[in-house]
Enzyme design. Structure first.
Site, PDB file in Angstrom:
ATOM      1  N   HIS A  94       4.490 -10.695  -2.467  1.00  0.00           N
ATOM      2  CA  HIS A  94       4.083 -10.800  -3.886  1.00  0.00           C
ATOM      3  C   HIS A  94       5.202 -11.406  -4.739  1.00  0.00           C
ATOM      4  O   HIS A  94       5.467 -10.954  -5.847  1.00  0.00           O
ATOM      5  CB  HIS A  94       3.670  -9.435  -4.454  1.00  0.00           C
ATOM      6  CG  HIS A  94       2.340  -8.970  -3.949  1.00  0.00           C
ATOM      7  ND1 HIS A  94       1.174  -9.647  -4.211  1.00  0.00           N
ATOM      8  CD2 HIS A  94       2.000  -7.905  -3.183  1.00  0.00           C
ATOM      9  CE1 HIS A  94       0.159  -9.015  -3.618  1.00  0.00           C
ATOM     10  NE2 HIS A  94       0.635  -7.969  -2.993  1.00  0.00           N
ATOM     11  N   ASP A 135       5.221  -4.585  -0.403  1.00  0.00           N
ATOM     12  CA  ASP A 135       3.860  -4.440   0.135  1.00  0.00           C
ATOM     13  C   ASP A 135       3.281  -5.804   0.477  1.00  0.00           C
ATOM     14  O   ASP A 135       3.727  -6.831  -0.033  1.00  0.00           O
ATOM     15  CB  ASP A 135       2.942  -3.732  -0.870  1.00  0.00           C
ATOM     16  CG  ASP A 135       2.871  -4.465  -2.210  1.00  0.00           C
ATOM     17  OD1 ASP A 135       3.922  -4.972  -2.666  1.00  0.00           O
ATOM     18  OD2 ASP A 135       1.787  -4.528  -2.814  1.00  0.00           O
ATOM     19  N   GLU A 136       2.295  -5.803   1.370  1.00  0.00           N
ATOM     20  CA  GLU A 136       1.479  -6.988   1.651  1.00  0.00           C
ATOM     21  C   GLU A 136       2.311  -8.257   1.830  1.00  0.00           C
ATOM     22  O   GLU A 136       2.096  -9.253   1.150  1.00  0.00           O
ATOM     23  CB  GLU A 136       0.440  -7.184   0.527  1.00  0.00           C
ATOM     24  CG  GLU A 136      -0.516  -6.007   0.427  1.00  0.00           C
ATOM     25  CD  GLU A 136      -1.526  -6.098  -0.712  1.00  0.00           C
ATOM     26  OE1 GLU A 136      -1.235  -6.741  -1.735  1.00  0.00           O
ATOM     27  OE2 GLU A 136      -2.606  -5.500  -0.579  1.00  0.00           O
ATOM     28  N   VAL A 137       3.253  -8.196   2.772  1.00  0.00           N
ATOM     29  CA  VAL A 137       4.083  -9.387   3.033  1.00  0.00           C
ATOM     30  C   VAL A 137       3.305 -10.301   3.978  1.00  0.00           C
ATOM     31  O   VAL A 137       3.555 -10.350   5.179  1.00  0.00           O
ATOM     32  CB  VAL A 137       5.450  -8.989   3.642  1.00  0.00           C
ATOM     33  CG1 VAL A 137       6.392 -10.203   3.671  1.00  0.00           C
ATOM     34  CG2 VAL A 137       6.086  -7.869   2.827  1.00  0.00           C
ATOM     35  N   ASP A 178       2.640   0.218   3.052  1.00  0.00           N
ATOM     36  CA  ASP A 178       1.631  -0.388   3.940  1.00  0.00           C
ATOM     37  C   ASP A 178       2.205  -1.164   5.118  1.00  0.00           C
ATOM     38  O   ASP A 178       1.590  -1.212   6.180  1.00  0.00           O
ATOM     39  CB  ASP A 178       0.649  -1.271   3.154  1.00  0.00           C
ATOM     40  CG  ASP A 178       1.353  -2.309   2.301  1.00  0.00           C
ATOM     41  OD1 ASP A 178       1.373  -3.485   2.678  1.00  0.00           O
ATOM     42  OD2 ASP A 178       1.888  -1.924   1.243  1.00  0.00           O
TER      43      ASP A 178
END
Length: 438
Positions: free
Chosen positions: A91, A147-149, A198
């Site tokens: 992000h 998160d969410e890499v 996550d």
């Protein structure tokens, strides 16, 4: 601990979309405190007044250093603890979209993830953290995102690194988190880094324990579902404990988690999410939970549309905070929320909607219309259009008190103009159909 609820309750302000004017934040902080918040999780993204080489990260409507200081001192005056959040891995669009930093992307074409192999990437993250730290005093926690890499391991350097023996995408992820957390620990020994969990959830206990990450960070376990799996969460917390994490945080959602372009907040959904988290808390050891962050997403990511605006979601936030504070929700708590907000008949499960089945696009094209419907509907449609036009004017004025012009324009274009144009079209088509029948 209070009646079953987590004693630290951070309200997340997602400033990457529709950042409220500083004057509005000043007014809303005492309300947050009254509703039961004990702190703020401030996700500045491009609204922080980055300076020097980081100047390009600043959005045109970014807060000034003076505004940030004012908000922070107002928070302190209200007894609200502040935890800043700076994305340091995934992000990172607000950084990597700029030509000055595009060479630090993990994958050339995508501005979301940072290349963890470059020394310059770490220097960039360090500079961002230092500038944010410099404006804050007495921090106990600092959220470093992670998160969410997406696409991690798909860059050229990563592909080469992954060919070496025993190297895995998981280890790559952990080594970057460790590098960022170590840099925080070194420069700011009294501050504990928090990470979204996550990327860690699916990793084996062994991988996590060997990485050395559990000694450096506290994971924030996020789940925004109304039917979250309580037992699964309890097991996950046990697993994190066994790996060496001393404490965990929970993250629920009071808005911005039910649809990328949601415009009204489904209070019932968010309340259920919080009641599930209370279940998780009551089934976990009391000493493991550091606190909970009530997230209020404003965009799903830097390039997506706005979801529900903060003022619209205040009733949802109020219900969720009160449920956490009281360890549950009841008629009495609902009455208390109504009193605190100065509103009667708080609805948790309904929206006002009406659908027109009698005058569909098919009917409209052919100008077929039932005379009775026409008789009832035409005056309604005309009066609705004029009321709506008036409301839109008021809405615009009210929004400009809270938001900058660019936010108001974006929200209107996304949520108001299309419906208004449709209604105008219905009125025009009705007129034509009536003329055709006469």
């Amino acid at each position: 601990m209070e009646a079953g609820g987590p004693r630290r309750r951070l309200v997340h302000l997602d400033l990457k979309g529709a950042p409220p004017r500083a004057s509005y934040l000043a007014e809303v902080l005492p309300l947050l405190r009254a509703l039961g918040a004990t702190g703020l999780l401030l996700e500045y993204e491009d609204t922080f007044p980055y300076a020097g080489p980081l100047g390009p990260l600043r959005a045109p409507h970014a807060y000034s250093p003076g505004e940030v200081r004012a908000v922070l001192s107002q928070a302190r005056a209200q007894g609200l603890e502040v935890v800043p959040l700076v994305q340091t891995f995934g992000h990172m669009e607000f950084v990597l979209k700029h030509k000055e930093f595009a060479h630090l992307r993990e994958v050339k074409a995508f501005p979301n993830a940072l290349n963890p192999h470059k020394e310059e990437s770490r220097a960039l993250v360090r500079a961002m953290i230092d500038q944010v730290m410099a404006l804050h005093e007495d921090l106990k926690w600092f959220h470093i995102g992670c998160d969410e890499v997406y696409y991690l391991g798909e860059g050229e350097e990563s592909k080469q690194w992954l060919q070496q023996q025993d190297n895995t995408p998981e280890k790559l992820c952990l080594s970057h988190i460790k590098a960022v957390a170590s840099c925080v620990a070194l420069s700011y020994p009294t501050v504990t880094p928090i990470v979204w969990d996550d990327m860690l959830r699916g990793m084996s206990e062994e991988t996590l324990a060997e990485s050395g990450v559990p000694q450096l960070v506290q994971p924030m376990i996020w789940d925004y579902a109304a039917d979250l799996d309580v037992e699964g969460k309890v097991h996950l917390i046990e697993k994190y404990r066994r790996c060496g994490f001393s404490k965990v945080w929970f993250a629920s959602a009071f808005k911005g988690a039910t649809g990328v372009n949601q415009s009204l907040t489904l209070i019932g959904h968010h309340l259920k999410n919080h009641l599930q988290w209370l279940e998780v808390a009551s089934n976990s050891p009391a000493d493991v939970l550091e606190g909970i962050a009530l997230t209020g997403w404003q965009r799903y990511d830097h390039f997506s549309v706005l979801c529900e605006l903060l003022p619209v979601a205040i009733p949802s936030l109020a219900v969720c905070l009160q449920a956490l504070k009281n360890g549950g929700y009841s008629e009495k708590i609902k009455e208390n929320v109504e009193k605190l907000l100065g509103m009667s008949n708080l609805e948790t499960d309904t929206f006002m909607r009406y659908v027109t089945g009698w005058f569909s696009p098919y009917h409209r094209k052919r100008r077929i219309i039932h005379p009775i419907i026409m008789h009832h509907f035409q005056p309604d449609a005309v009066s609705l259009l004029s009321k709506w036009n008036a409301v839109v004017q008021d809405l615009q004025a009210a929004m400009e008190q809270v938001f900058h012009k660019c936010t108001v324009e974006e929200w209107m274009e996304e949520n108001v103009h299309p419906s208004l144009q449709k209604l105008q079209q219905v009125v025009d088509d009705l007129d034509k159909a009536i003329k055709a029948q006469n």
